[in-house]
Design a protein around this motif. Structure first.
Motif, mmCIF file in Angstrom:
data_model
loop_
_atom_site.group_PDB
_atom_site.id
_atom_site.type_symbol
_atom_site.label_atom_id
_atom_site.label_comp_id
_atom_site.label_asym_id
_atom_site.label_seq_id
_atom_site.Cartn_x
_atom_site.Cartn_y
_atom_site.Cartn_z
ATOM 1 N N ASP A 89 27.376 47.347 24.775
ATOM 2 C CA ASP A 89 28.417 47.347 23.745
ATOM 3 C C ASP A 89 29.810 47.427 24.354
ATOM 4 O OD1 ASP A 89 26.412 47.272 21.827
ATOM 5 O OD2 ASP A 89 26.536 49.419 21.377
ATOM 6 N N LEU A 90 29.975 48.256 25.370
ATOM 7 C CA LEU A 90 31.284 48.454 25.988
ATOM 8 C C LEU A 90 31.759 47.240 26.768
ATOM 9 C CD1 LEU A 90 30.801 52.112 27.237
ATOM 10 C CD2 LEU A 90 32.408 51.353 25.484
ATOM 11 N N THR A 91 30.839 46.552 27.432
ATOM 12 C CA THR A 91 31.228 45.436 28.304
ATOM 13 C C THR A 91 31.097 44.076 27.653
ATOM 14 O OG1 THR A 91 29.001 45.249 29.219
ATOM 15 C CG2 THR A 91 30.565 46.701 30.384
ATOM 16 N N GLY A 92 30.359 44.000 26.544
ATOM 17 C CA GLY A 92 30.123 42.709 25.916
ATOM 18 C C GLY A 92 28.967 41.948 26.542
ATOM 19 N N VAL A 133 45.837 31.407 41.412
ATOM 20 C CA VAL A 133 44.503 30.964 41.026
ATOM 21 C C VAL A 133 44.151 31.579 39.678
ATOM 22 C CG1 VAL A 133 42.065 31.004 41.669
ATOM 23 C CG2 VAL A 133 43.819 30.807 43.437
ATOM 24 N N LYS A 134 43.564 30.769 38.825
ATOM 25 C CA LYS A 134 43.165 31.276 37.514
ATOM 26 C C LYS A 134 42.074 32.332 37.708
ATOM 27 C CE LYS A 134 41.399 29.802 33.062
ATOM 28 N NZ LYS A 134 40.904 28.672 32.279
ATOM 29 N N PRO A 135 42.284 33.564 37.184
ATOM 30 C CA PRO A 135 41.286 34.625 37.381
ATOM 31 C C PRO A 135 40.032 34.381 36.560
ATOM 32 C CG PRO A 135 43.040 35.394 35.970
ATOM 33 C CD PRO A 135 43.432 34.021 36.447
ATOM 34 N N ARG A 136 38.942 34.973 37.017
ATOM 35 C CA ARG A 136 37.711 34.922 36.248
ATOM 36 C C ARG A 136 37.901 35.693 34.956
ATOM 37 N NH1 ARG A 136 33.061 36.460 40.546
ATOM 38 N NH2 ARG A 136 33.629 34.979 42.154
ATOM 39 N N ARG A 137 36.946 35.550 34.084
ATOM 40 C CA ARG A 137 37.001 36.272 32.813
ATOM 41 C C ARG A 137 37.121 37.769 33.077
ATOM 42 N NH1 ARG A 137 31.791 36.238 29.335
ATOM 43 N NH2 ARG A 137 31.475 38.217 30.312
ATOM 44 N N GLN A 187 37.505 46.626 39.879
ATOM 45 C CA GLN A 187 37.188 45.344 40.510
ATOM 46 C C GLN A 187 37.851 44.198 39.757
ATOM 47 O OE1 GLN A 187 32.938 45.084 40.663
ATOM 48 N NE2 GLN A 187 32.737 46.773 42.103
ATOM 49 N N ALA A 188 37.818 44.249 38.434
ATOM 50 C CA ALA A 188 38.444 43.204 37.625
ATOM 51 C C ALA A 188 39.953 43.203 37.844
ATOM 52 C CB ALA A 188 38.117 43.419 36.154
ATOM 53 N N ARG A 189 40.542 44.384 37.915
ATOM 54 C CA ARG A 189 41.979 44.492 38.136
ATOM 55 C C ARG A 189 42.352 43.911 39.502
ATOM 56 N NH1 ARG A 189 42.415 49.722 37.387
ATOM 57 N NH2 ARG A 189 42.403 49.518 35.144
ATOM 58 N N SER A 224 31.188 56.320 35.561
ATOM 59 C CA SER A 224 32.024 55.927 36.702
ATOM 60 C C SER A 224 31.780 54.455 37.059
ATOM 61 C CB SER A 224 31.746 56.819 37.907
ATOM 62 O OG SER A 224 30.392 56.714 38.306
ATOM 63 N N TYR A 225 30.608 53.919 36.684
ATOM 64 C CA TYR A 225 30.335 52.491 36.901
ATOM 65 C C TYR A 225 31.365 51.640 36.162
ATOM 66 C CZ TYR A 225 28.307 47.907 36.061
ATOM 67 O OH TYR A 225 28.126 46.556 35.947
ATOM 68 N N LEU A 226 31.724 52.041 34.937
ATOM 69 C CA LEU A 226 32.715 51.292 34.174
ATOM 70 C C LEU A 226 34.083 51.366 34.832
ATOM 71 C CD1 LEU A 226 31.758 52.242 30.520
ATOM 72 C CD2 LEU A 226 31.225 50.145 31.766
ATOM 73 N N ASP A 227 34.411 52.520 35.389
ATOM 74 C CA ASP A 227 35.679 52.650 36.113
ATOM 75 C C ASP A 227 35.710 51.702 37.309
ATOM 76 O OD1 ASP A 227 36.496 54.650 34.339
ATOM 77 O OD2 ASP A 227 35.699 56.246 35.631
#
Length: 85
Positions: free
Chosen positions: A19-22, A70-74, A59-61, A51-54
């Motif tokens: 639910d949190l990540t889609g 470069v266009k970033p990934r989703r 990593q996304a940031r 902490s996995y979500l953190d």
């Protein structure tokens, strides 16, 4: 006077992570079973440390700031309010 319970959860179920990540629930379960997503067993339940979500968010940031041309990934969006239900 009653004391309020301000304890924050430190773990989430596979459904809550989905639910949190889609991500699809089956994908989350598969990643847990393969060891891609860390988990701990608590009373027979497989729980994912929040902490996995953190880590996922960081990593996304980093991906979004590494290559400005470069266009970033989703990007992964994390909805924190669902974890505190």
């Amino acid at each position: 006077m009653r004391a309020t319970n301000n304890i924050q959860p430190r773990f989430a179920t596979a459904q809550e992570i989905a639910d949190l990540t889609g991500m699809a629930y089956s994908t989350v379960r598969s990643h847990i079973d393969k060891g891609i997503i860390p988990m701990v067993r608590v009373g027979g339940r497989k729980l994912v440390p929040l902490s996995y979500l953190d880590d996922l968010e960081e990593q996304a940031r980093q991906r979004n700031t590494q290559s400005p041309g470069v266009k970033p990934r989703r990007a992964v969006r994390v909805r924190r309010e669902a974890a505190t239900r």
